[in-house]
Motif scaffolding. Structure first.
Motif, PDB file in Angstrom:
ATOM      1  N   ARG A  42       0.848  -1.209   0.000  1.00  0.00           N
ATOM      2  CA  ARG A  42       0.000   0.000   0.000  1.00  0.00           C
ATOM      3  C   ARG A  42       0.878   1.251   0.000  1.00  0.00           C
ATOM      4  O   ARG A  42       0.559   2.241  -0.652  1.00  0.00           O
ATOM      5  CB  ARG A  42      -0.952   0.007   1.206  1.00  0.00           C
ATOM      6  N   SER A  43       2.000   1.205   0.721  1.00  0.00           N
ATOM      7  CA  SER A  43       2.915   2.357   0.741  1.00  0.00           C
ATOM      8  C   SER A  43       3.754   2.421  -0.521  1.00  0.00           C
ATOM      9  O   SER A  43       4.107   3.504  -0.990  1.00  0.00           O
ATOM     10  CB  SER A  43       3.863   2.270   1.945  1.00  0.00           C
ATOM     11  N   ALA A  44       4.117   1.267  -1.045  1.00  0.00           N
ATOM     12  CA  ALA A  44       5.038   1.221  -2.194  1.00  0.00           C
ATOM     13  C   ALA A  44       4.580   0.126  -3.148  1.00  0.00           C
ATOM     14  O   ALA A  44       5.006  -1.026  -3.048  1.00  0.00           O
ATOM     15  CB  ALA A  44       6.459   0.932  -1.711  1.00  0.00           C
ATOM     16  N   PRO A  45       3.693   0.475  -4.085  1.00  0.00           N
ATOM     17  CA  PRO A  45       3.142  -0.543  -4.982  1.00  0.00           C
ATOM     18  C   PRO A  45       4.201  -1.289  -5.795  1.00  0.00           C
ATOM     19  O   PRO A  45       3.953  -2.385  -6.299  1.00  0.00           O
ATOM     20  CB  PRO A  45       2.226   0.278  -5.908  1.00  0.00           C
ATOM     21  N   ASP A  46       5.394  -0.704  -5.922  1.00  0.00           N
ATOM     22  CA  ASP A  46       6.437  -1.360  -6.716  1.00  0.00           C
ATOM     23  C   ASP A  46       7.255  -2.366  -5.906  1.00  0.00           C
ATOM     24  O   ASP A  46       8.195  -2.974  -6.442  1.00  0.00           O
ATOM     25  CB  ASP A  46       7.399  -0.310  -7.290  1.00  0.00           C
ATOM     26  N   ALA A  47       6.924  -2.543  -4.616  1.00  0.00           N
ATOM     27  CA  ALA A  47       7.754  -3.415  -3.772  1.00  0.00           C
ATOM     28  C   ALA A  47       7.924  -4.828  -4.349  1.00  0.00           C
ATOM     29  O   ALA A  47       9.041  -5.356  -4.341  1.00  0.00           O
ATOM     30  CB  ALA A  47       7.194  -3.461  -2.349  1.00  0.00           C
ATOM     31  N   PRO A  48       6.867  -5.483  -4.875  1.00  0.00           N
ATOM     32  CA  PRO A  48       7.089  -6.830  -5.426  1.00  0.00           C
ATOM     33  C   PRO A  48       8.068  -6.820  -6.614  1.00  0.00           C
ATOM     34  O   PRO A  48       8.944  -7.686  -6.705  1.00  0.00           O
ATOM     35  CB  PRO A  48       5.678  -7.259  -5.876  1.00  0.00           C
ATOM     36  N   ALA A  49       7.933  -5.834  -7.486  1.00  0.00           N
ATOM     37  CA  ALA A  49       8.834  -5.768  -8.651  1.00  0.00           C
ATOM     38  C   ALA A  49      10.276  -5.530  -8.207  1.00  0.00           C
ATOM     39  O   ALA A  49      11.218  -6.133  -8.735  1.00  0.00           O
ATOM     40  CB  ALA A  49       8.379  -4.657  -9.600  1.00  0.00           C
ATOM     41  N   VAL A  50      10.451  -4.672  -7.204  1.00  0.00           N
ATOM     42  CA  VAL A  50      11.807  -4.379  -6.732  1.00  0.00           C
ATOM     43  C   VAL A  50      12.389  -5.588  -5.995  1.00  0.00           C
ATOM     44  O   VAL A  50      13.586  -5.880  -6.104  1.00  0.00           O
ATOM     45  CB  VAL A  50      11.814  -3.096  -5.873  1.00  0.00           C
ATOM     46  N   ALA A  51      11.555  -6.330  -5.253  1.00  0.00           N
ATOM     47  CA  ALA A  51      12.031  -7.555  -4.593  1.00  0.00           C
ATOM     48  C   ALA A  51      12.546  -8.548  -5.638  1.00  0.00           C
ATOM     49  O   ALA A  51      13.607  -9.161  -5.466  1.00  0.00           O
ATOM     50  CB  ALA A  51      10.904  -8.185  -3.765  1.00  0.00           C
ATOM     51  N   ARG A  52      11.808  -8.689  -6.732  1.00  0.00           N
ATOM     52  CA  ARG A  52      12.261  -9.620  -7.777  1.00  0.00           C
ATOM     53  C   ARG A  52      13.573  -9.140  -8.396  1.00  0.00           C
ATOM     54  O   ARG A  52      14.475  -9.936  -8.660  1.00  0.00           O
ATOM     55  CB  ARG A  52      11.168  -9.774  -8.857  1.00  0.00           C
ATOM     56  N   GLU A  53      13.687  -7.821  -8.608  1.00  0.00           N
ATOM     57  CA  GLU A  53      14.944  -7.296  -9.166  1.00  0.00           C
ATOM     58  C   GLU A  53      16.099  -7.493  -8.181  1.00  0.00           C
ATOM     59  O   GLU A  53      17.241  -7.709  -8.588  1.00  0.00           O
ATOM     60  CB  GLU A  53      14.801  -5.818  -9.537  1.00  0.00           C
ATOM     61  N   ASN A  54      15.785  -7.405  -6.886  1.00  0.00           N
ATOM     62  CA  ASN A  54      16.834  -7.631  -5.888  1.00  0.00           C
ATOM     63  C   ASN A  54      17.363  -9.059  -5.970  1.00  0.00           C
ATOM     64  O   ASN A  54      18.569  -9.299  -5.908  1.00  0.00           O
ATOM     65  CB  ASN A  54      16.294  -7.342  -4.484  1.00  0.00           C
ATOM     66  N   LEU A  55      16.431 -10.017  -6.115  1.00  0.00           N
ATOM     67  CA  LEU A  55      16.852 -11.423  -6.207  1.00  0.00           C
ATOM     68  C   LEU A  55      17.689 -11.644  -7.477  1.00  0.00           C
ATOM     69  O   LEU A  55      18.701 -12.350  -7.458  1.00  0.00           O
ATOM     70  CB  LEU A  55      15.612 -12.324  -6.181  1.00  0.00           C
ATOM     71  N   ARG A  56      17.269 -11.028  -8.567  1.00  0.00           N
ATOM     72  CA  ARG A  56      18.064 -11.153  -9.810  1.00  0.00           C
ATOM     73  C   ARG A  56      19.449 -10.549  -9.621  1.00  0.00           C
ATOM     74  O   ARG A  56      20.455 -11.098 -10.066  1.00  0.00           O
ATOM     75  CB  ARG A  56      17.359 -10.448 -10.979  1.00  0.00           C
ATOM     76  N   PHE A  57      19.501  -9.385  -8.946  1.00  0.00           N
ATOM     77  CA  PHE A  57      20.789  -8.731  -8.686  1.00  0.00           C
ATOM     78  C   PHE A  57      21.713  -9.667  -7.911  1.00  0.00           C
ATOM     79  O   PHE A  57      22.903  -9.804  -8.239  1.00  0.00           O
ATOM     80  CB  PHE A  57      20.572  -7.438  -7.888  1.00  0.00           C
ATOM     81  N   ALA A  58      21.171 -10.311  -6.863  1.00  0.00           N
ATOM     82  CA  ALA A  58      22.021 -11.147  -6.000  1.00  0.00           C
ATOM     83  C   ALA A  58      22.708 -12.233  -6.831  1.00  0.00           C
ATOM     84  O   ALA A  58      23.916 -12.456  -6.704  1.00  0.00           O
ATOM     85  CB  ALA A  58      21.187 -11.744  -4.867  1.00  0.00           C
ATOM     86  N   GLY A  59      21.947 -12.892  -7.680  1.00  0.00           N
ATOM     87  CA  GLY A  59      22.532 -13.948  -8.508  1.00  0.00           C
ATOM     88  C   GLY A  59      23.489 -13.396  -9.553  1.00  0.00           C
ATOM     89  O   GLY A  59      24.570 -13.957  -9.796  1.00  0.00           O
ATOM     90  N   ARG A  60      23.100 -12.279 -10.158  1.00  0.00           N
ATOM     91  CA  ARG A  60      23.930 -11.674 -11.216  1.00  0.00           C
ATOM     92  C   ARG A  60      25.273 -11.199 -10.648  1.00  0.00           C
ATOM     93  O   ARG A  60      26.322 -11.466 -11.206  1.00  0.00           O
ATOM     94  CB  ARG A  60      23.149 -10.501 -11.820  1.00  0.00           C
ATOM     95  N   ALA A  61      25.219 -10.509  -9.515  1.00  0.00           N
ATOM     96  CA  ALA A  61      26.450  -9.945  -8.948  1.00  0.00           C
ATOM     97  C   ALA A  61      27.335 -11.041  -8.351  1.00  0.00           C
ATOM     98  O   ALA A  61      28.564 -10.995  -8.493  1.00  0.00           O
ATOM     99  CB  ALA A  61      26.093  -8.897  -7.886  1.00  0.00           C
ATOM    100  N   ALA A  62      26.725 -12.025  -7.690  1.00  0.00           N
ATOM    101  CA  ALA A  62      27.530 -13.110  -7.102  1.00  0.00           C
ATOM    102  C   ALA A  62      28.223 -13.905  -8.208  1.00  0.00           C
ATOM    103  O   ALA A  62      29.409 -14.250  -8.093  1.00  0.00           O
ATOM    104  CB  ALA A  62      26.652 -14.023  -6.248  1.00  0.00           C
ATOM    105  N   SER A  63      27.510 -14.183  -9.293  1.00  0.00           N
ATOM    106  CA  SER A  63      28.133 -14.968 -10.368  1.00  0.00           C
ATOM    107  C   SER A  63      29.194 -14.137 -11.087  1.00  0.00           C
ATOM    108  O   SER A  63      30.234 -14.653 -11.494  1.00  0.00           O
ATOM    109  CB  SER A  63      27.087 -15.517 -11.336  1.00  0.00           C
ATOM    110  N   TRP A  64      28.963 -12.820 -11.204  1.00  0.00           N
ATOM    111  CA  TRP A  64      30.009 -11.962 -11.768  1.00  0.00           C
ATOM    112  C   TRP A  64      31.262 -12.052 -10.890  1.00  0.00           C
ATOM    113  O   TRP A  64      32.388 -12.197 -11.393  1.00  0.00           O
ATOM    114  CB  TRP A  64      29.552 -10.500 -11.860  1.00  0.00           C
TER     115      TRP A  64
END
Ligand SMILES: C[S@@+](CC[C@H](N)C(=O)[O-])C[C@H]1O[C@@H](n2cnc3c(N)ncnc32)[C@H](O)[C@@H]1O
Length: 279
Positions: A42-64
């Protein structure tokens, strides 16, 4: 909840791991988690999209980090519950570029650990540990898995905003890790986000297993004092993080999570950057 592995307790209180699971679109959460997550949305409607991007970041940066630095040991602290979510996990991304790498998971939440043991076979160890007790992590009885004399990658994705003294964690890592080690870090930021939204999200976490601390970009950058932030990309929205600029996700204004990779300096010249090589 699809599998509680006998750890069906604490249903009444939202947990940071299960709130995140709900935001990711997962099914491993209870009513209290869903209520807190809906309050966040309700405060941040984009929270689910940003959570998914965070998970993608974790894998992308760790593998880099493992590929660019030829590191074969990864310690993922605060691993969350993300199995069943159609985004590759940290351990999957790491093994895609370094099949022999050992990825050890730590979390302070027994429910998270039970899920990881049952559903994430890619981990070479799933251990109880609190990021505020680094001795407990690096001197863990199964510490044979972790050789601090050699460079390693430490993943702290969306964890330090649940810690009051995040600086102490980074200082402790700097003291313990070998030069050439890489920290992959993401963190919710208050910078360029309205106070109302930050206040609303902060309130939603108040009754949860840990409160959340939004920090400014300056405060998050300062966590890497004594480390070399990998630039480009530097500290950026997680959906903009890639060293070669090849990944660019959509930006959101209702909530921001920024990420960086930082290298512990001090290695002799010529020892660094061994793409694909083992250490
Ligand atoms: C938002 S989830 C992030 C999960 C995963 N790192 C990711 O980015 O996809 C936060 C995780 O950190 C864990 N956590 C929170 N505080 C912690 C602490 N003090 N020590 C270890 N883990 C912690 C929670 O249990 C949860 O699994």
């Amino acid at each position: 909840m699809t599998a509680d592995n006998g750890l069906n307790r604490d249903r009444g209180r939202a947990s940071t791991a299960r709130i995140y699971n709900y935001l990711l679109g997962g099914k491993d959460n209870y009513e209290a988690d869903r209520e807190a997550a809906e309050e966040i949305i309700r405060s941040a409607p984009d929270a689910p999209a940003v959570a998914r991007e965070n998970l993608r970041f974790a894998g992308r940066a760790a593998s880099w980090a493992v590929a660019a630095h030829g590191i074969k040991r990864v310690v993922d602290i605060g691993v969350g519950i993300s199995h069943g979510v159609p985004i590759p996990s940290v351990e999957t991304c790491v093994h895609n570029v370094a099949p022999g790498a050992r990825v050890v998971a730590f979390d302070h939440d027994e429910v998270v650990l039970a899920h990881a043991r049952a559903c994430r076979p890619g981990y070479g160890g799933v251990l109880h540990g609190d990021v505020t007790d680094l001795d407990g992590i690096f001197d863990h009885p199964a510490a044979g898995l972790i050789d601090t004399n050699r460079p390693m990658v430490v993943v702290l994705a969306a964890v330090l905003h649940f810690i009051g003294d995040a600086t102490a964690v980074m200082d402790g890592l700097r003291e313990r890790l070998a030069p050439g080690s890489v920290v992959v870090l993401s963190h919710a930021t208050s910078t360029d986000t309205s106070e109302d939204r930050v206040g609303g999200m902060t309130k939603a976490y108040e009754g949860a297993s840990s409160p959340i601390n939004f920090r400014s970009e300056g405060e998050i950058r300062a966590l890497a004092l004594g480390w070399d932030i990998v630039t480009p990309p530097g500290l950026v929205d997680v959906q903009l993080w890639s060293v070669d600029g090849s990944y660019r996700g959509e930006l959101y204004e209702t909530v921001r999570v920024v990420g960086m990779a930082a290298v512990l300096p001090g290695r002799q010249q010529g020892q660094g950057h061994m793409p694909g090589g083992a250490r």
